[in-house]
Motif scaffolding. Structure first.
Motif, PDB file in Angstrom:
ATOM      1  N   ALA A   1       0.843  -1.197   0.000  1.00 22.60           N
ATOM      2  CA  ALA A   1       0.000   0.000   0.000  1.00 22.60           C
ATOM      3  C   ALA A   1       0.879   1.249   0.000  1.00 22.60           C
ATOM      4  N   LYS A   2       0.267   2.441  -0.077  1.00 20.34           N
ATOM      5  CA  LYS A   2       1.044   3.683  -0.053  1.00 20.34           C
ATOM      6  C   LYS A   2       0.292   4.756   0.726  1.00 20.34           C
ATOM      7  N   ASN A   3       1.061   5.714   1.222  1.00 25.88           N
ATOM      8  CA  ASN A   3       0.531   6.867   1.947  1.00 25.88           C
ATOM      9  C   ASN A   3       0.867   8.145   1.204  1.00 25.88           C
ATOM     10  N   ARG A   4      -0.030   9.106   1.294  1.00 20.76           N
ATOM     11  CA  ARG A   4       0.233  10.432   0.743  1.00 20.76           C
ATOM     12  C   ARG A   4      -0.337  11.483   1.705  1.00 20.76           C
ATOM     13  N   LEU A   5       0.330  12.644   1.749  1.00 21.32           N
ATOM     14  CA  LEU A   5      -0.220  13.820   2.419  1.00 21.32           C
ATOM     15  C   LEU A   5      -0.715  14.772   1.343  1.00 21.32           C
ATOM     16  N   MET A   6      -1.983  15.087   1.403  1.00 17.39           N
ATOM     17  CA  MET A   6      -2.630  15.879   0.351  1.00 17.39           C
ATOM     18  C   MET A   6      -2.959  17.267   0.890  1.00 17.39           C
ATOM     19  N   PRO A   7      -2.253  18.308   0.442  1.00 18.42           N
ATOM     20  CA  PRO A   7      -2.562  19.667   0.925  1.00 18.42           C
ATOM     21  C   PRO A   7      -3.901  20.160   0.375  1.00 18.42           C
ATOM     22  N   GLN A   8      -4.750  20.632   1.253  1.00 22.68           N
ATOM     23  CA  GLN A   8      -6.041  21.170   0.838  1.00 22.68           C
ATOM     24  C   GLN A   8      -6.281  22.527   1.485  1.00 22.68           C
ATOM     25  N   PRO A   9      -6.985  23.425   0.793  1.00 25.04           N
ATOM     26  CA  PRO A   9      -7.337  24.709   1.414  1.00 25.04           C
ATOM     27  C   PRO A   9      -8.238  24.488   2.624  1.00 25.04           C
TER      28      PRO A   9
ATOM     29  N   GLY B   1       3.825  29.419   5.655  1.00 21.10           N
ATOM     30  CA  GLY B   1       2.505  30.027   5.542  1.00 21.10           C
ATOM     31  C   GLY B   1       1.555  29.131   4.761  1.00 21.10           C
ATOM     32  N   PHE B   2       2.044  28.548   3.671  1.00 21.06           N
ATOM     33  CA  PHE B   2       1.222  27.624   2.881  1.00 21.06           C
ATOM     34  C   PHE B   2       0.713  26.490   3.764  1.00 21.06           C
ATOM     35  N   LYS B   3       1.584  25.933   4.600  1.00 22.65           N
ATOM     36  CA  LYS B   3       1.184  24.816   5.450  1.00 22.65           C
ATOM     37  C   LYS B   3       0.250  25.267   6.576  1.00 22.65           C
ATOM     38  N   THR B   4       0.487  26.451   7.122  1.00 21.13           N
ATOM     39  CA  THR B   4      -0.395  26.960   8.178  1.00 21.13           C
ATOM     40  C   THR B   4      -1.825  27.077   7.693  1.00 21.13           C
ATOM     41  N   PHE B   5      -1.998  27.502   6.444  1.00 22.31           N
ATOM     42  CA  PHE B   5      -3.333  27.735   5.904  1.00 22.31           C
ATOM     43  C   PHE B   5      -3.834  26.576   5.058  1.00 22.31           C
ATOM     44  N   SER B   6      -3.223  25.411   5.208  1.00 20.75           N
ATOM     45  CA  SER B   6      -3.645  24.193   4.519  1.00 20.75           C
ATOM     46  C   SER B   6      -3.991  23.117   5.532  1.00 20.75           C
ATOM     47  N   LYS B   7      -4.804  22.191   5.105  1.00 24.87           N
ATOM     48  CA  LYS B   7      -4.987  20.934   5.821  1.00 24.87           C
ATOM     49  C   LYS B   7      -4.170  19.880   5.081  1.00 24.87           C
ATOM     50  N   LEU B   8      -3.161  19.347   5.735  1.00 25.25           N
ATOM     51  CA  LEU B   8      -2.373  18.276   5.135  1.00 25.25           C
ATOM     52  C   LEU B   8      -3.097  16.961   5.445  1.00 25.25           C
ATOM     53  N   LYS B   9      -3.908  16.544   4.492  1.00 27.85           N
ATOM     54  CA  LYS B   9      -4.803  15.402   4.719  1.00 27.85           C
ATOM     55  C   LYS B   9      -4.085  14.085   4.437  1.00 27.85           C
ATOM     56  N   PRO B  10      -3.983  13.203   5.441  1.00 26.26           N
ATOM     57  CA  PRO B  10      -3.349  11.912   5.200  1.00 26.26           C
ATOM     58  C   PRO B  10      -4.288  10.987   4.430  1.00 26.26           C
ATOM     59  N   VAL B  11      -3.768  10.357   3.387  1.00 25.00           N
ATOM     60  CA  VAL B  11      -4.554   9.431   2.564  1.00 25.00           C
ATOM     61  C   VAL B  11      -3.806   8.102   2.481  1.00 25.00           C
ATOM     62  N   PHE B  12      -4.498   6.993   2.789  1.00 26.32           N
ATOM     63  CA  PHE B  12      -3.928   5.648   2.702  1.00 26.32           C
ATOM     64  C   PHE B  12      -4.553   4.932   1.511  1.00 26.32           C
ATOM     65  N   TYR B  13      -3.715   4.478   0.586  1.00 28.47           N
ATOM     66  CA  TYR B  13      -4.163   3.760  -0.607  1.00 28.47           C
ATOM     67  C   TYR B  13      -3.886   2.268  -0.393  1.00 28.47           C
ATOM     68  N   ARG B  14      -4.919   1.498  -0.191  1.00 22.00           N
ATOM     69  CA  ARG B  14      -4.734   0.068   0.040  1.00 22.00           C
ATOM     70  C   ARG B  14      -4.422  -0.644  -1.268  1.00 22.00           C
ATOM     71  N   SER B  15      -3.517  -1.586  -1.203  1.00 18.03           N
ATOM     72  CA  SER B  15      -3.197  -2.419  -2.356  1.00 18.03           C
ATOM     73  C   SER B  15      -4.070  -3.669  -2.352  1.00 18.03           C
ATOM     74  N   ARG B  16      -4.454  -4.125  -3.525  1.00 18.72           N
ATOM     75  CA  ARG B  16      -5.270  -5.338  -3.595  1.00 18.72           C
ATOM     76  C   ARG B  16      -4.481  -6.586  -3.224  1.00 18.72           C
ATOM     77  N   PHE B  17      -3.159  -6.421  -3.130  1.00 19.58           N
ATOM     78  CA  PHE B  17      -2.330  -7.568  -2.775  1.00 19.58           C
ATOM     79  C   PHE B  17      -2.102  -7.684  -1.261  1.00 19.58           C
ATOM     80  N   ASN B  18      -2.558  -6.711  -0.498  1.00 19.30           N
ATOM     81  CA  ASN B  18      -2.315  -6.733   0.938  1.00 19.30           C
ATOM     82  C   ASN B  18      -3.327  -7.642   1.626  1.00 19.30           C
TER      83      ASN B  18
END
Length: 477
Positions: A106-114, A436-453
């Motif tokens: 699987a993989k993880n990502r941090l997704m910046p959102q307003p 400043g970009f990070k202060t005014f963003s939500k760094l949303k954690p996203v977990f992508y499950r692999s079909r092989f897990n």
């Protein structure tokens, strides 16, 4: 959402906020190109009205050095916009984050959102820079922004409203009026984030108002920022640099050195050098165009009281003229003032000075200087002068402050890759550049499950497979 603002006088603020709020939910992620376009328009508004902003700020102060407006406000803003424009695409990209081995592949990502709608309560001392620098970060992060300027700078505030309205729709960026009714209601709105720059006293009230809505808040406050002179310092060099740091904007700077701790034997020599550099930089004539006025009669009177109190309690006052000198007072320019042998019981050592008055205190050794700083609220800035690296590192390790400049003053603030923010009573949170970009963003954690897990092994019925999985996880940990 309930709309708590009912007063007709608050209609424009209420309308702007709820239009922005609704669009931030229906169109929550402006594209890279939309954000770059907003930054471009903001830069154009600054560029085309630079001389007008300079004149408006000077009118509000009574006199504001044009050079100080350029170097401490507009130049820094152009740098912020250029930096954000250059790096925004990379900032917006999802960030790779390692995946715990038992969940591979699987993989993880941090997704910046307003966050949505950001409110800015701005100060008067650097009205252009401290209003728009956080706005740049908020816009880069994809937010919609409402600015509440200070009531002490009406000419600037009117011009900012005008120039923003010419280039931005109210749903993108809006500037409120400055009457007291709006000031009281602004922090009570349910912003997605609010940033306040100003005094610690008002900061507490803002934080309390934000708490009712659980609004995240960044507080850029102030306090008594010390300058520590080590025995290894070049006394004359330190005096020159502290004089500049103190007298920029006539001391009306939240990170200005608020008092100086000097080895006891060097107090008089340092004070003489300090006064000499102050007079070399700004002379003794209140007509000097390089020297900025105090923003209001009330602030001027407060500085007078600080000096009178210190003199009454035994301090030596060094200045080119008395604060009551009519030529200085008529221009609302407070004479550069050194208070020698200040003591903790003096009012000048109990509250932030925010003016061209600098107490000098003697210390017996470096440990006493550190203890003196640590016995007080944690400052927004700290300055250390000397060549002894072990003494320097001891101060860095044993004191906590918002930021530090070594062998100079103020310049940590100008480092766009470093955060600007306080700690404790001097503030919370940070901005500038990517911070400043990070202060005014939500760094949303996203977990992508692999079909092989084999995560299905966690599902009941459990039986012995959980014990086998636990054994494997212990081996991998």
């Amino acid at each position: 959402m309930d709309r708590p603002l009912k007063s007709p006088g608050l209609h424009a603020l209420e309308e702007a906020f709820y239009r922005q709020f609704e669009l931030s939910r229906s169109d929550p992620a402006p594209t890279l190109q939309a954000r770059l376009d907003r930054l471009r328009r903001l830069r154009a508004a600054l560029n085309e009205n630079e001389a007008r902003f300079e004149a408006a700020i000077s009118a509000d102060f009574g006199h504001r050095s044009a050079v100080e407006t350029t170097i401490a406000e507009t130049m820094l803003l152009f740098s912020e916009i250029r930096h954000a424009t250059k790096h925004l695409k990379a900032w917006m990209a999802p960030q790779k984050v390692p995946t715990t081995v038992q969940f591979a592949p699987a993989k993880n990502r941090l997704m910046p959102q307003p966050l949505g709608v950001v409110g800015i309560i701005a100060p008067w001392n650097y009205p252009l820079q401290l209003t728009l620098a956080p706005a740049i970060g908020a816009i880069a992060a994809g937010n919609r922004v409402i600015i509440k300027p200070s009531e002490l700078v009406p000419h600037f505030s009117a011009l900012l409203r005008e120039t923003v309205a010419q280039r931005f729709d109210v749903t993108e960026l809006a500037v409120t009026d400055i009457d007291n009714e709006i000031a009281k209601a602004f922090a009570a709105l349910p912003f997605d984030h609010l940033i306040f720059t100003g005094s610690t006293r008002v900061g507490r009230l803002v934080a309390e108002a934000c708490g009712r809505n659980l609004t995240p808040v960044t507080l850029e406050l102030g306090g008594k920022s010390p300058a520590i002179i080590d025995a290894s310092a070049d006394l004359d060099e330190a005096a020159e640099r502290i004089a500049y740091g103190k007298l920029l904007n006539a001391g009306q700077t939240c990170i200005a050195p608020d008092y100086v701790l000097v080895p006891q034997a060097a107090v008089q020599a340092f004070a003489m050098r300090l006064q000499g550099h102050m007079q070399h930089m700004f002379g003794t004539d209140p007509d000097n165009a390089d020297y900025t006025s105090i923003v209001s009669d009330r602030h001027y009177a407060r500085l007078e009281r600080l000096v009178v109190d210190a003199a009454a309690k035994g301090a030596t006052i060094m200045q080119p003229a008395t604060p009551n000198d009519r030529e200085w007072k008529a221009r609302r320019k407070f004479p550069p003032t050194v208070i020698v042998d200040a003591t903790p019981d003096m009012t000048v050592m109990q509250e932030e000075i925010f003016g061209p008055v600098l107490p000098v205190l003697g210390t017996r050794d470096p440990a006493e200087a550190i203890a003196f700083v640590n016995a007080r609220d944690r400052p927004l800035a700290l300055y250390w002068f000397g060549s002894d690296q072990s003494a320097r590192d001891e101060v860095l390790a044993r004191t906590v402050s918002g930021g530090v400049t070594i062998n100079d003053c103020l310049f940590h603030f100008t480092q766009i890759n470093q955060p600007m923010g306080g700690v404790g009573a001097s503030g919370t949170g940070a901005y500038h550049g990517e911070w400043g970009f990070k202060t005014f963003s939500k760094l949303k954690p996203v977990f992508y499950r692999s079909r092989f897990n084999r995560l299905a092994d966690l599902y009941p019925p459990y039986g012995g497979k959980i014990a086998r999985l636990e054994k494997l996880m212990r081996l991998l940990s």
